[in-house]
Write a protein that holds these residues in place. Structure first.
Motif, PDB file in Angstrom:
ATOM      1  N   VAL A 105       0.859  -1.184   0.000  1.00  0.00           N
ATOM      2  CA  VAL A 105       0.000   0.000   0.000  1.00  0.00           C
ATOM      3  C   VAL A 105       0.897   1.236   0.000  1.00  0.00           C
ATOM      4  CG1 VAL A 105      -1.646   1.311   1.407  1.00  0.00           C
ATOM      5  CG2 VAL A 105      -1.997  -1.124   1.034  1.00  0.00           C
ATOM      6  N   SER A 106       2.110   1.089   0.534  1.00  0.00           N
ATOM      7  CA  SER A 106       3.049   2.213   0.554  1.00  0.00           C
ATOM      8  C   SER A 106       3.255   2.792  -0.845  1.00  0.00           C
ATOM      9  CB  SER A 106       4.407   1.777   1.121  1.00  0.00           C
ATOM     10  OG  SER A 106       4.245   1.243   2.400  1.00  0.00           O
ATOM     11  N   GLU A 107       3.525   1.910  -1.806  1.00  0.00           N
ATOM     12  CA  GLU A 107       3.729   2.435  -3.167  1.00  0.00           C
ATOM     13  C   GLU A 107       2.424   2.995  -3.729  1.00  0.00           C
ATOM     14  OE1 GLU A 107       4.875   1.695  -7.775  1.00  0.00           O
ATOM     15  OE2 GLU A 107       4.177  -0.032  -6.629  1.00  0.00           O
ATOM     16  N   SER A 132       2.961   8.052   7.015  1.00  0.00           N
ATOM     17  CA  SER A 132       3.242   8.260   5.588  1.00  0.00           C
ATOM     18  C   SER A 132       2.253   9.191   4.901  1.00  0.00           C
ATOM     19  CB  SER A 132       3.228   6.930   4.833  1.00  0.00           C
ATOM     20  OG  SER A 132       4.247   6.114   5.303  1.00  0.00           O
ATOM     21  N   TYR A 133       1.080   9.394   5.486  1.00  0.00           N
ATOM     22  CA  TYR A 133       0.070  10.204   4.776  1.00  0.00           C
ATOM     23  C   TYR A 133       0.572  11.627   4.504  1.00  0.00           C
ATOM     24  CZ  TYR A 133      -3.392   6.512   5.944  1.00  0.00           C
ATOM     25  OH  TYR A 133      -4.072   5.334   6.078  1.00  0.00           O
ATOM     26  N   PRO A 134       0.931  12.387   5.558  1.00  0.00           N
ATOM     27  CA  PRO A 134       1.388  13.750   5.250  1.00  0.00           C
ATOM     28  C   PRO A 134       2.673  13.747   4.428  1.00  0.00           C
ATOM     29  CG  PRO A 134       1.532  13.304   7.629  1.00  0.00           C
ATOM     30  CD  PRO A 134       0.873  12.128   7.005  1.00  0.00           C
ATOM     31  N   ALA A 179      -7.962   2.531  11.880  1.00  0.00           N
ATOM     32  CA  ALA A 179      -6.885   3.510  11.859  1.00  0.00           C
ATOM     33  C   ALA A 179      -5.611   3.054  12.566  1.00  0.00           C
ATOM     34  CB  ALA A 179      -7.372   4.805  12.504  1.00  0.00           C
ATOM     35  N   ASN A 180      -4.515   3.430  11.969  1.00  0.00           N
ATOM     36  CA  ASN A 180      -3.217   3.414  12.609  1.00  0.00           C
ATOM     37  C   ASN A 180      -2.933   4.894  12.911  1.00  0.00           C
ATOM     38  OD1 ASN A 180      -0.557   3.215  13.340  1.00  0.00           O
ATOM     39  ND2 ASN A 180       0.187   2.541  11.335  1.00  0.00           N
ATOM     40  N   PRO A 181      -2.761   5.351  14.140  1.00  0.00           N
ATOM     41  CA  PRO A 181      -2.356   4.604  15.335  1.00  0.00           C
ATOM     42  C   PRO A 181      -3.454   4.293  16.356  1.00  0.00           C
ATOM     43  CG  PRO A 181      -2.059   6.927  15.732  1.00  0.00           C
ATOM     44  CD  PRO A 181      -2.657   6.802  14.351  1.00  0.00           C
ATOM     45  N   ILE A 210      -5.989  -1.057   4.366  1.00  0.00           N
ATOM     46  CA  ILE A 210      -5.051  -2.145   4.653  1.00  0.00           C
ATOM     47  C   ILE A 210      -5.461  -2.966   5.879  1.00  0.00           C
ATOM     48  CG2 ILE A 210      -3.414  -0.732   6.004  1.00  0.00           C
ATOM     49  CD1 ILE A 210      -1.251  -2.512   4.426  1.00  0.00           C
ATOM     50  N   TYR A 211      -6.170  -2.335   6.817  1.00  0.00           N
ATOM     51  CA  TYR A 211      -6.599  -3.076   8.016  1.00  0.00           C
ATOM     52  C   TYR A 211      -8.053  -3.535   7.925  1.00  0.00           C
ATOM     53  CZ  TYR A 211      -2.352  -1.258  10.225  1.00  0.00           C
ATOM     54  OH  TYR A 211      -1.045  -0.969  10.537  1.00  0.00           O
ATOM     55  N   ALA A 212      -8.636  -3.471   6.721  1.00  0.00           N
ATOM     56  CA  ALA A 212     -10.083  -3.728   6.579  1.00  0.00           C
ATOM     57  C   ALA A 212     -10.528  -5.042   7.232  1.00  0.00           C
ATOM     58  CB  ALA A 212     -10.455  -3.729   5.103  1.00  0.00           C
ATOM     59  N   SER A 240      -0.157  -7.139   3.638  1.00  0.00           N
ATOM     60  CA  SER A 240       0.790  -7.116   4.757  1.00  0.00           C
ATOM     61  C   SER A 240       0.183  -7.531   6.089  1.00  0.00           C
ATOM     62  CB  SER A 240       1.366  -5.704   4.923  1.00  0.00           C
ATOM     63  OG  SER A 240       2.228  -5.410   3.868  1.00  0.00           O
ATOM     64  N   LYS A 241      -0.959  -6.958   6.412  1.00  0.00           N
ATOM     65  CA  LYS A 241      -1.469  -7.109   7.785  1.00  0.00           C
ATOM     66  C   LYS A 241      -2.330  -8.362   7.933  1.00  0.00           C
ATOM     67  CE  LYS A 241       0.356  -2.969   8.256  1.00  0.00           C
ATOM     68  NZ  LYS A 241       1.435  -2.527   9.093  1.00  0.00           N
ATOM     69  N   ALA A 242      -3.370  -8.500   7.121  1.00  0.00           N
ATOM     70  CA  ALA A 242      -4.319  -9.605   7.317  1.00  0.00           C
ATOM     71  C   ALA A 242      -3.679 -10.969   7.066  1.00  0.00           C
ATOM     72  CB  ALA A 242      -5.529  -9.417   6.420  1.00  0.00           C
ATOM     73  N   ARG A 249       5.902  -7.235   0.347  1.00  0.00           N
ATOM     74  CA  ARG A 249       5.719  -5.934  -0.306  1.00  0.00           C
ATOM     75  C   ARG A 249       4.728  -6.014  -1.455  1.00  0.00           C
ATOM     76  NH1 ARG A 249       5.313  -3.863   2.547  1.00  0.00           N
ATOM     77  NH2 ARG A 249       5.713  -1.777   1.780  1.00  0.00           N
ATOM     78  N   LEU A 250       3.484  -6.284  -1.095  1.00  0.00           N
ATOM     79  CA  LEU A 250       2.462  -6.368  -2.129  1.00  0.00           C
ATOM     80  C   LEU A 250       1.167  -5.686  -1.727  1.00  0.00           C
ATOM     81  CD1 LEU A 250       2.667  -7.733  -4.930  1.00  0.00           C
ATOM     82  CD2 LEU A 250       1.019  -9.367  -4.083  1.00  0.00           C
ATOM     83  N   GLY A 251       0.633  -4.914  -2.652  1.00  0.00           N
ATOM     84  CA  GLY A 251      -0.643  -4.244  -2.415  1.00  0.00           C
ATOM     85  C   GLY A 251      -1.321  -3.976  -3.745  1.00  0.00           C
ATOM     86  N   PHE A 325      -4.455  -3.375  14.948  1.00  0.00           N
ATOM     87  CA  PHE A 325      -3.935  -4.080  16.136  1.00  0.00           C
ATOM     88  C   PHE A 325      -3.175  -3.134  17.058  1.00  0.00           C
ATOM     89  CE2 PHE A 325      -1.438  -6.341  12.550  1.00  0.00           C
ATOM     90  CZ  PHE A 325      -0.610  -5.258  12.325  1.00  0.00           C
ATOM     91  N   TYR A 326      -3.809  -1.961  17.302  1.00  0.00           N
ATOM     92  CA  TYR A 326      -3.190  -0.951  18.164  1.00  0.00           C
ATOM     93  C   TYR A 326      -4.139  -0.509  19.268  1.00  0.00           C
ATOM     94  CZ  TYR A 326      -0.501  -0.569  13.840  1.00  0.00           C
ATOM     95  OH  TYR A 326       0.243  -0.848  12.717  1.00  0.00           O
ATOM     96  N   THR A 327      -3.556  -0.189  20.427  1.00  0.00           N
ATOM     97  CA  THR A 327      -4.299   0.570  21.437  1.00  0.00           C
ATOM     98  C   THR A 327      -3.616   1.928  21.530  1.00  0.00           C
ATOM     99  OG1 THR A 327      -2.910  -0.209  23.258  1.00  0.00           O
ATOM    100  CG2 THR A 327      -4.913  -1.486  22.794  1.00  0.00           C
TER     101      THR A 327
HETATM  102  N1  PLP Z   1      -1.237   2.054   5.596  1.00  0.00           N
HETATM  103  C1  PLP Z   1      -1.241   1.967   6.932  1.00  0.00           C
HETATM  104  C2  PLP Z   1      -2.346   2.629   7.690  1.00  0.00           C
HETATM  105  C3  PLP Z   1      -0.237   1.274   7.608  1.00  0.00           C
HETATM  106  O1  PLP Z   1      -0.277   1.196   8.943  1.00  0.00           O
HETATM  107  C4  PLP Z   1       0.808   0.681   6.857  1.00  0.00           C
HETATM  108  C5  PLP Z   1       1.916  -0.024   7.542  1.00  0.00           C
HETATM  109  O2  PLP Z   1       2.077   0.011   8.727  1.00  0.00           O
HETATM  110  C6  PLP Z   1       0.790   0.804   5.469  1.00  0.00           C
HETATM  111  C7  PLP Z   1      -0.247   1.495   4.870  1.00  0.00           C
HETATM  112  C8  PLP Z   1       1.873   0.213   4.616  1.00  0.00           C
HETATM  113  O3  PLP Z   1       1.430  -1.004   4.096  1.00  0.00           O
HETATM  114  P1  PLP Z   1       2.292  -1.926   3.139  1.00  0.00           P
HETATM  115  O4  PLP Z   1       3.054  -2.890   3.987  1.00  0.00           O
HETATM  116  O5  PLP Z   1       1.240  -2.625   2.292  1.00  0.00           O
HETATM  117  O6  PLP Z   1       3.155  -1.051   2.344  1.00  0.00           O
END
Ligand code: PLP
Length: 393
Positions: A105-107, A132-134, A179-181, A210-212, A240-242, A249-251, A325-327
Protein backbone atom coordinates in the motif's frame (compact mmCIF):
# COMPACT_ATOMS: atom_id res chain seq x y z
CA UNK A 1 42.51 21.09 -7.84
CA UNK A 2 41.17 21.42 -4.31
CA UNK A 3 37.51 20.91 -3.69
CA UNK A 4 35.89 23.01 -0.99
CA UNK A 5 33.63 21.47 1.63
CA UNK A 6 30.68 23.31 0.14
CA UNK A 7 31.33 21.80 -3.30
CA UNK A 8 31.36 18.28 -1.76
CA UNK A 9 28.11 18.71 0.13
CA UNK A 10 25.30 16.69 -1.49
CA UNK A 11 22.34 18.75 -2.63
CA UNK A 12 19.16 17.65 -0.95
CA UNK A 13 15.83 19.00 -2.12
CA UNK A 14 14.12 21.41 0.24
CA UNK A 15 11.04 19.23 0.30
CA UNK A 16 13.04 16.21 1.51
CA UNK A 17 15.22 18.11 3.94
CA UNK A 18 12.11 19.70 5.47
CA UNK A 19 10.61 16.27 6.06
CA UNK A 20 11.01 15.02 9.64
CA UNK A 21 12.27 11.43 9.95
CA UNK A 22 9.59 8.91 10.97
CA UNK A 23 9.03 9.02 14.73
CA UNK A 24 8.44 5.25 14.69
CA UNK A 25 11.79 4.15 13.28
CA UNK A 26 13.77 6.01 15.93
CA UNK A 27 12.45 3.67 18.62
CA UNK A 28 13.06 0.53 16.55
CA UNK A 29 16.71 1.47 16.17
CA UNK A 30 17.05 1.96 19.92
CA UNK A 31 15.47 -1.38 20.78
CA UNK A 32 17.65 -3.33 18.36
CA UNK A 33 20.61 -2.69 20.65
CA UNK A 34 18.82 -3.43 23.94
CA UNK A 35 18.74 -6.88 25.51
CA UNK A 36 15.53 -7.97 27.27
CA UNK A 37 13.46 -5.22 25.69
CA UNK A 38 9.79 -5.82 24.90
CA UNK A 39 8.48 -4.13 21.80
CA UNK A 40 4.93 -2.90 21.51
CA UNK A 41 6.27 -0.57 18.86
CA UNK A 42 6.33 -2.37 15.54
CA UNK A 43 3.08 -2.35 13.59
CA UNK A 44 3.29 -5.79 12.09
CA UNK A 45 1.98 -9.28 12.77
CA UNK A 46 4.20 -11.50 14.92
CA UNK A 47 3.21 -14.47 12.73
CA UNK A 48 5.21 -15.78 9.82
CA UNK A 49 3.22 -15.88 6.59
CA UNK A 50 1.06 -19.05 6.58
CA UNK A 51 3.02 -21.99 5.21
CA UNK A 52 0.86 -22.75 2.16
CA UNK A 53 1.35 -19.14 0.99
CA UNK A 54 5.12 -19.36 1.43
CA UNK A 55 5.06 -22.71 -0.36
CA UNK A 56 3.25 -21.23 -3.38
CA UNK A 57 6.07 -18.70 -3.74
CA UNK A 58 8.79 -21.34 -3.30
CA UNK A 59 7.12 -23.52 -5.92
CA UNK A 60 6.87 -20.58 -8.32
CA UNK A 61 10.61 -19.97 -8.01
CA UNK A 62 11.30 -23.68 -8.58
CA UNK A 63 9.18 -23.49 -11.73
CA UNK A 64 11.28 -20.55 -12.96
CA UNK A 65 8.88 -17.67 -12.36
CA UNK A 66 11.65 -15.16 -11.90
CA UNK A 67 10.82 -12.55 -14.50
CA UNK A 68 8.97 -9.21 -14.74
CA UNK A 69 5.21 -9.32 -14.95
CA UNK A 70 2.92 -6.91 -16.77
CA UNK A 71 3.19 -3.40 -15.30
CA UNK A 72 -0.36 -3.76 -14.01
CA UNK A 73 0.42 -7.05 -12.31
CA UNK A 74 -0.43 -10.66 -13.18
CA UNK A 75 -3.91 -10.95 -14.75
CA UNK A 76 -4.71 -13.92 -12.46
CA UNK A 77 -3.99 -11.85 -9.37
CA UNK A 78 -6.07 -8.91 -10.62
CA UNK A 79 -8.92 -11.34 -11.32
CA UNK A 80 -8.65 -12.78 -7.80
CA UNK A 81 -8.72 -9.28 -6.29
CA UNK A 82 -11.77 -8.36 -8.37
CA UNK A 83 -13.50 -11.58 -7.28
CA UNK A 84 -12.59 -10.95 -3.64
CA UNK A 85 -13.90 -7.37 -3.62
CA UNK A 86 -17.07 -8.40 -5.37
CA UNK A 87 -17.75 -11.40 -3.08
CA UNK A 88 -16.89 -9.58 0.12
CA UNK A 89 -18.11 -6.02 -0.43
CA UNK A 90 -20.34 -6.24 -3.52
CA UNK A 91 -18.24 -3.70 -5.41
CA UNK A 92 -17.19 -4.59 -8.94
CA UNK A 93 -13.87 -3.71 -10.53
CA UNK A 94 -12.70 -4.64 -13.99
CA UNK A 95 -9.41 -6.63 -13.61
CA UNK A 96 -8.09 -5.10 -16.83
CA UNK A 97 -8.03 -1.34 -16.29
CA UNK A 98 -9.44 -0.79 -12.82
CA UNK A 99 -6.88 -2.64 -10.69
CA UNK A 100 -3.12 -2.05 -10.38
CA UNK A 101 -0.79 -4.31 -8.39
CA UNK A 102 1.72 -2.29 -6.37
CA UNK A 103 4.68 -2.76 -4.05
CA UNK A 104 2.61 -2.58 -0.87
CA UNK A 105 0.00 0.00 0.00
CA UNK A 106 3.05 2.21 0.55
CA UNK A 107 3.73 2.44 -3.17
CA UNK A 108 0.02 2.75 -3.98
CA UNK A 109 -0.22 5.73 -1.63
CA UNK A 110 2.80 7.41 -3.19
CA UNK A 111 1.49 6.77 -6.73
CA UNK A 112 -1.92 8.08 -5.76
CA UNK A 113 -0.59 11.38 -4.47
CA UNK A 114 1.82 11.85 -7.37
CA UNK A 115 -0.93 11.09 -9.86
CA UNK A 116 -3.78 13.21 -8.55
CA UNK A 117 -2.11 16.30 -7.07
CA UNK A 118 -1.02 19.52 -8.71
CA UNK A 119 1.39 21.75 -6.77
CA UNK A 120 -0.34 23.26 -3.75
CA UNK A 121 -3.40 20.97 -3.84
CA UNK A 122 -4.65 20.18 -0.37
CA UNK A 123 -5.43 16.74 1.01
CA UNK A 124 -7.52 16.38 4.15
CA UNK A 125 -6.58 13.73 6.69
CA UNK A 126 -7.09 12.93 10.36
CA UNK A 127 -4.72 14.02 13.10
CA UNK A 128 -3.34 11.67 14.39
CA UNK A 129 -2.82 9.53 11.29
CA UNK A 130 -0.38 7.08 9.73
CA UNK A 131 3.05 8.70 9.36
CA UNK A 132 3.24 8.26 5.59
CA UNK A 133 0.07 10.20 4.78
CA UNK A 134 1.39 13.75 5.25
CA UNK A 135 4.83 12.75 3.96
CA UNK A 136 3.50 11.33 0.67
CA UNK A 137 1.34 14.42 0.13
CA UNK A 138 4.34 16.73 0.71
CA UNK A 139 6.60 14.66 -1.55
CA UNK A 140 4.01 14.99 -4.30
CA UNK A 141 4.01 18.80 -3.92
CA UNK A 142 0.69 18.88 -2.08
CA UNK A 143 -0.37 20.28 1.24
CA UNK A 144 -1.52 17.97 4.03
CA UNK A 145 -4.43 19.43 5.98
CA UNK A 146 -4.82 17.76 9.34
CA UNK A 147 -8.22 17.69 10.94
CA UNK A 148 -8.08 17.12 14.70
CA UNK A 149 -9.83 14.00 15.98
CA UNK A 150 -10.54 13.31 19.64
CA UNK A 151 -10.78 10.40 21.99
CA UNK A 152 -14.30 11.57 23.01
CA UNK A 153 -15.41 10.73 19.44
CA UNK A 154 -13.44 7.49 19.32
CA UNK A 155 -10.85 9.25 17.09
CA UNK A 156 -13.32 9.18 14.24
CA UNK A 157 -12.80 11.74 11.46
CA UNK A 158 -16.33 13.15 11.35
CA UNK A 159 -17.88 14.77 8.29
CA UNK A 160 -18.83 17.87 10.31
CA UNK A 161 -15.20 18.28 11.42
CA UNK A 162 -13.95 18.01 7.84
CA UNK A 163 -16.28 20.53 6.21
CA UNK A 164 -14.74 23.74 7.67
CA UNK A 165 -11.33 22.68 6.29
CA UNK A 166 -12.51 22.40 2.68
CA UNK A 167 -11.28 25.22 0.44
CA UNK A 168 -10.93 25.78 -3.31
CA UNK A 169 -7.54 24.04 -3.09
CA UNK A 170 -8.89 20.83 -1.59
CA UNK A 171 -8.43 17.93 -3.96
CA UNK A 172 -8.95 14.83 -1.84
CA UNK A 173 -9.81 13.32 1.50
CA UNK A 174 -7.41 10.60 2.64
CA UNK A 175 -9.08 8.07 4.93
CA UNK A 176 -7.41 5.22 6.78
CA UNK A 177 -9.89 3.14 8.74
CA UNK A 178 -9.47 0.98 10.79
CA UNK A 179 -6.88 3.51 11.86
CA UNK A 180 -3.22 3.41 12.61
CA UNK A 181 -2.36 4.60 15.33
CA UNK A 182 -5.66 4.69 17.21
CA UNK A 183 -7.44 1.49 16.17
CA UNK A 184 -10.50 3.67 15.52
CA UNK A 185 -13.27 2.66 13.14
CA UNK A 186 -15.72 4.74 11.15
CA UNK A 187 -19.43 4.34 11.65
CA UNK A 188 -21.35 3.64 8.48
CA UNK A 189 -23.50 6.73 9.02
CA UNK A 190 -20.42 8.97 9.25
CA UNK A 191 -18.93 7.39 6.13
CA UNK A 192 -22.14 8.10 4.26
CA UNK A 193 -21.94 11.74 5.37
CA UNK A 194 -18.31 11.93 4.19
CA UNK A 195 -19.38 10.39 0.90
CA UNK A 196 -22.03 13.11 0.47
CA UNK A 197 -19.47 15.77 1.34
CA UNK A 198 -17.01 14.39 -1.22
CA UNK A 199 -19.65 14.31 -3.93
CA UNK A 200 -20.90 17.81 -3.09
CA UNK A 201 -17.39 19.33 -3.27
CA UNK A 202 -16.19 17.08 -6.09
CA UNK A 203 -13.38 15.62 -3.96
CA UNK A 204 -11.65 12.36 -4.49
CA UNK A 205 -11.54 9.94 -1.57
CA UNK A 206 -8.39 7.88 -1.19
CA UNK A 207 -9.31 5.07 1.16
CA UNK A 208 -6.46 3.09 2.71
CA UNK A 209 -8.13 -0.19 3.69
CA UNK A 210 -5.05 -2.14 4.65
CA UNK A 211 -6.60 -3.08 8.02
CA UNK A 212 -10.08 -3.73 6.58
CA UNK A 213 -10.10 -7.38 7.69
CA UNK A 214 -8.90 -6.68 11.22
CA UNK A 215 -12.12 -5.58 12.92
CA UNK A 216 -13.65 -6.77 16.18
CA UNK A 217 -17.41 -6.96 16.61
CA UNK A 218 -18.19 -4.27 14.04
CA UNK A 219 -18.93 -4.42 10.31
CA UNK A 220 -16.14 -4.07 7.78
CA UNK A 221 -16.76 -1.14 5.47
CA UNK A 222 -15.40 -0.76 1.98
CA UNK A 223 -15.73 2.93 1.10
CA UNK A 224 -16.14 2.46 -2.64
CA UNK A 225 -19.03 0.07 -2.00
CA UNK A 226 -21.13 2.91 -0.57
CA UNK A 227 -23.85 4.04 -2.97
CA UNK A 228 -22.54 6.31 -5.74
CA UNK A 229 -18.98 6.37 -4.42
CA UNK A 230 -17.09 3.98 -6.66
CA UNK A 231 -16.20 6.59 -9.29
CA UNK A 232 -14.80 9.06 -6.74
CA UNK A 233 -12.87 6.59 -4.63
CA UNK A 234 -9.42 5.18 -4.97
CA UNK A 235 -9.31 2.03 -2.85
CA UNK A 236 -5.90 0.95 -1.53
CA UNK A 237 -5.65 -2.60 -0.25
CA UNK A 238 -2.89 -4.98 0.69
CA UNK A 239 -1.65 -8.24 2.04
CA UNK A 240 0.79 -7.12 4.76
CA UNK A 241 -1.47 -7.11 7.79
CA UNK A 242 -4.32 -9.60 7.32
CA UNK A 243 -2.15 -12.34 5.79
CA UNK A 244 1.01 -11.55 7.80
CA UNK A 245 2.89 -10.69 4.59
CA UNK A 246 4.69 -7.44 5.45
CA UNK A 247 8.01 -8.54 3.93
CA UNK A 248 6.50 -9.55 0.59
CA UNK A 249 5.72 -5.93 -0.31
CA UNK A 250 2.46 -6.37 -2.13
CA UNK A 251 -0.64 -4.24 -2.41
CA UNK A 252 -3.07 -2.87 -4.96
CA UNK A 253 -5.06 0.16 -6.01
CA UNK A 254 -8.59 -0.12 -7.41
CA UNK A 255 -10.44 2.78 -8.95
CA UNK A 256 -11.85 4.21 -12.12
CA UNK A 257 -9.94 3.60 -15.37
CA UNK A 258 -8.54 7.09 -15.81
CA UNK A 259 -7.09 7.27 -12.29
CA UNK A 260 -5.68 3.74 -12.45
CA UNK A 261 -4.15 4.49 -15.83
CA UNK A 262 -2.45 7.59 -14.32
CA UNK A 263 -1.08 5.53 -11.40
CA UNK A 264 0.10 2.87 -13.85
CA UNK A 265 2.02 5.47 -15.84
CA UNK A 266 4.03 6.53 -12.76
CA UNK A 267 4.42 2.90 -11.61
CA UNK A 268 5.75 1.71 -14.99
CA UNK A 269 8.52 4.31 -14.99
CA UNK A 270 9.48 4.02 -11.34
CA UNK A 271 8.77 0.46 -10.16
CA UNK A 272 8.00 -1.41 -13.36
CA UNK A 273 6.12 -4.17 -11.54
CA UNK A 274 5.72 -5.86 -8.16
CA UNK A 275 7.87 -8.99 -7.57
CA UNK A 276 6.45 -12.03 -9.33
CA UNK A 277 7.00 -14.41 -6.37
CA UNK A 278 4.99 -12.11 -4.10
CA UNK A 279 2.22 -11.98 -6.69
CA UNK A 280 2.14 -15.78 -6.87
CA UNK A 281 1.94 -15.91 -3.07
CA UNK A 282 -0.90 -13.37 -3.04
CA UNK A 283 -2.95 -15.47 -5.48
CA UNK A 284 -2.66 -18.38 -3.05
CA UNK A 285 -3.55 -16.09 -0.13
CA UNK A 286 -6.74 -14.86 -1.80
CA UNK A 287 -7.78 -18.34 -2.91
CA UNK A 288 -7.07 -20.30 0.27
CA UNK A 289 -6.03 -17.89 3.04
CA UNK A 290 -9.40 -17.16 4.65
CA UNK A 291 -9.00 -19.67 7.53
CA UNK A 292 -5.60 -18.14 8.34
CA UNK A 293 -7.14 -14.69 8.67
CA UNK A 294 -9.84 -16.03 10.95
CA UNK A 295 -7.31 -17.79 13.17
CA UNK A 296 -5.04 -14.73 13.52
CA UNK A 297 -8.03 -12.46 14.03
CA UNK A 298 -9.34 -14.41 17.00
CA UNK A 299 -5.86 -14.36 18.53
CA UNK A 300 -5.58 -10.58 18.00
CA UNK A 301 -8.95 -10.17 19.64
CA UNK A 302 -7.82 -12.01 22.80
CA UNK A 303 -4.67 -9.86 22.93
CA UNK A 304 -6.66 -6.68 22.29
CA UNK A 305 -8.98 -7.37 25.22
CA UNK A 306 -6.04 -8.25 27.48
CA UNK A 307 -4.23 -5.02 26.64
CA UNK A 308 -7.24 -2.70 26.89
CA UNK A 309 -8.30 -4.24 30.21
CA UNK A 310 -4.71 -4.18 31.46
CA UNK A 311 -4.17 -0.48 30.70
CA UNK A 312 -7.43 0.56 32.32
CA UNK A 313 -6.59 -1.57 35.35
CA UNK A 314 -3.22 0.11 35.90
CA UNK A 315 -4.83 3.52 35.53
CA UNK A 316 -4.08 4.48 31.93
CA UNK A 317 -7.44 5.27 30.35
CA UNK A 318 -7.70 3.29 27.14
CA UNK A 319 -10.67 3.46 24.81
CA UNK A 320 -11.64 0.21 23.14
CA UNK A 321 -10.25 0.11 19.60
CA UNK A 322 -12.48 -1.78 17.18
CA UNK A 323 -9.94 -2.37 14.44
CA UNK A 324 -6.29 -2.86 13.37
CA UNK A 325 -3.93 -4.08 16.14
CA UNK A 326 -3.19 -0.95 18.16
CA UNK A 327 -4.30 0.57 21.44
CA UNK A 328 -3.85 4.28 22.10
CA UNK A 329 -3.99 4.77 25.87
CA UNK A 330 -3.83 8.18 27.52
CA UNK A 331 -0.73 8.95 29.56
CA UNK A 332 -1.87 12.48 30.47
CA UNK A 333 -2.14 11.70 34.17
CA UNK A 334 1.63 11.17 34.38
CA UNK A 335 2.29 14.80 33.45
CA UNK A 336 4.90 13.60 30.93
CA UNK A 337 4.72 14.35 27.23
CA UNK A 338 4.26 11.35 24.94
CA UNK A 339 7.87 11.62 23.84
CA UNK A 340 9.19 11.81 27.42
CA UNK A 341 7.00 8.90 28.47
CA UNK A 342 8.21 6.70 25.61
CA UNK A 343 11.87 7.59 26.13
CA UNK A 344 11.84 7.11 29.91
CA UNK A 345 9.85 3.88 29.67
CA UNK A 346 12.37 2.46 27.24
CA UNK A 347 15.33 3.54 29.34
CA UNK A 348 13.94 2.48 32.72
CA UNK A 349 11.80 -0.56 31.89
CA UNK A 350 12.91 -1.59 28.41
CA UNK A 351 9.43 -1.40 26.91
CA UNK A 352 9.05 0.13 23.47
CA UNK A 353 5.93 2.16 22.71
CA UNK A 354 5.52 4.90 20.12
CA UNK A 355 4.73 8.46 21.27
CA UNK A 356 1.35 9.61 19.98
CA UNK A 357 2.98 12.75 18.57
CA UNK A 358 4.79 10.63 15.96
CA UNK A 359 1.37 10.63 14.25
CA UNK A 360 0.49 14.31 14.68
CA UNK A 361 0.03 16.92 17.39
CA UNK A 362 -3.37 15.50 18.40
CA UNK A 363 -1.52 12.35 19.47
CA UNK A 364 -0.01 14.28 22.41
CA UNK A 365 -0.92 12.68 25.73
CA UNK A 366 -1.16 9.20 24.15
CA UNK A 367 1.13 6.32 23.24
CA UNK A 368 0.62 3.74 20.52
CA UNK A 369 0.96 0.12 21.63
CA UNK A 370 0.75 -2.74 19.16
CA UNK A 371 -0.80 -5.96 20.48
CA UNK A 372 0.38 -8.18 17.63
CA UNK A 373 2.69 -9.86 20.10
CA UNK A 374 2.50 -12.86 22.46
CA UNK A 375 0.09 -12.72 25.43
CA UNK A 376 3.01 -13.35 27.81
CA UNK A 377 4.90 -10.36 26.38
CA UNK A 378 1.82 -8.15 26.75
CA UNK A 379 1.42 -9.24 30.39
CA UNK A 380 5.10 -8.59 31.12
CA UNK A 381 4.97 -5.19 29.39
CA UNK A 382 1.90 -4.21 31.41
CA UNK A 383 3.58 -5.12 34.67
CA UNK A 384 6.69 -3.11 33.73
CA UNK A 385 4.50 -0.13 32.78
CA UNK A 386 2.70 -0.42 36.14
CA UNK A 387 6.05 -0.32 37.95
CA UNK A 388 7.01 2.71 35.86
CA UNK A 389 3.75 4.47 36.76
CA UNK A 390 4.19 3.71 40.47
CA UNK A 391 7.60 5.33 40.27
CA UNK A 392 6.42 8.42 38.40
CA UNK A 393 3.10 9.20 40.05
N1 PLP B 1 -1.24 2.05 5.60
C1 PLP B 1 -1.24 1.97 6.93
C2 PLP B 1 -2.35 2.63 7.69
C3 PLP B 1 -0.24 1.27 7.61
O1 PLP B 1 -0.28 1.20 8.94
C4 PLP B 1 0.81 0.68 6.86
C5 PLP B 1 1.92 -0.02 7.54
O2 PLP B 1 2.08 0.01 8.73
C6 PLP B 1 0.79 0.80 5.47
C7 PLP B 1 -0.25 1.49 4.87
C8 PLP B 1 1.87 0.21 4.62
O3 PLP B 1 1.43 -1.00 4.10
P1 PLP B 1 2.29 -1.93 3.14
O4 PLP B 1 3.05 -2.89 3.99
O5 PLP B 1 1.24 -2.63 2.29
O6 PLP B 1 3.15 -1.05 2.34
Amino acid sequence: MTISKKQCAPTISKCVSDLAPSGIRKFFDLVATMEGAISLGVGEPDYATPWHIREAAIYSIEKGYTMYTSNSGMPELREEIARYLSDRYRVNYEPAGEILITVGVSEALDLAMRSILNPGDAVIMADPCYVSYPACVCLAGGQPIRVPTRVENGFELRAEDIEPFITDNTRAILLGYPANPTGAMMSRSNLIKIAELALRHNLMVVSDEIYARLVYGVDEVCFSALPGLKENTLLLGGFSKAYAMTGWRLGYAAGNCSVISALTKVHQYTMLCAPIMAQKAAIEALKFGEPDIQEMLSDYNRRRLLMVKGFNKIGLACFEPKGAFYTFPSIKKTGLTSEEFAEKLLKEEKVVVVPGTAFGQCGEGHIRCCYATAMSEIEEALSRIKRFLDKHS
